[in-house]
Design an enzyme around this catalytic site. Sequence first.
Site, PDB file in Angstrom:
ATOM      1  N   PRO A   2      58.325  70.158  22.545  1.00  0.00           N
ATOM      2  CG  PRO A   2      58.397  67.876  22.512  1.00  0.00           C
ATOM      3  CD  PRO A   2      59.238  69.242  22.168  1.00  0.00           C
ATOM      4  CD  GLU A   3      53.149  74.287  23.705  1.00  0.00           C
ATOM      5  OE1 GLU A   3      52.143  74.382  24.468  1.00  0.00           O
ATOM      6  OE2 GLU A   3      53.251  74.813  22.554  1.00  0.00           O
TER       7      GLU A   3
END
Length: 287
Positions: A2-3
């Site tokens: 996840p960014e």
Amino acid sequence: MPELPEVETVRRGLEPVLTGARLEGVRQNRPDLRFPFPERFAARLDGTTVLSVRRRAKYLLMPLSTGETWVTHLGMTGRFTLDGGQLGEFETPAPIAGPHEHLSLSARRDGTATRVGYADARRFGFMGLIPDAAVETHPWFAGLGPEPLGNGFSAAHLTEAFRGKAQNIKVSLLDQRLVAGLGNIYVCEALWRARISPTLAAGKVSRPRLEALTVAIRDVLGEAIIAGGSTLRDFANAEGGQGYFQHSFDVYGREGEPCRADPTHPVIRRLVQGGRSTFYCPACQRR
């Protein structure tokens, strides 16, 4: 992994449930994730009140009434659940119950209790409890650069950070010491929007092009947050919904497809930089 937009989406989903909530019945179901849990972790959480839910780079930070901050990094498959609900749909299923749920508790706020769980099938995530006064100097945070959506991020900052740098700009932007929270997906998208080749040496990017790049980075991250993140493979947001920004990616994952800026351009290409796939248009993004 996840960014920044995905972590921010989780933060926004947890904030109304956890801010001001008293944590009760904390249960820790294994001794470690990527790293061991802090000593007496469940006991130190139990009975505390969450003062806020914040984000720094790709970390979630929840200051507690005890003077400690509960820190979580989601890794690849880490996710919080609310009242046991499945958090989105996944291309590759990642179970959130049974042996894959490693922490559970009840968050009581305004007379209402919500069951909060944390599952991590691959156990690449990790948690910590850090004294509030020591958070900024902790090894996880001490070397981080400015937030790309914060006031400290600007073309002037990039000009100084990239001065004399021979490393390509794509890999340079992934250096968390220079900019905190940027990840592979959104760097590819921002470089395409700014029409900058990912192979260009960071130190050779002109100030006007860096001005365009900072705008592109802010725009692409802001749009992704509004859309709820990219929801790639194993990620889902904290409210049980699925993000849809992936459907409007201009280059990421589009190898061999036409450029959206001009269909007469060569198709989108992929190369590997620093062990990560880079997607770009060779016509739009000239050196």
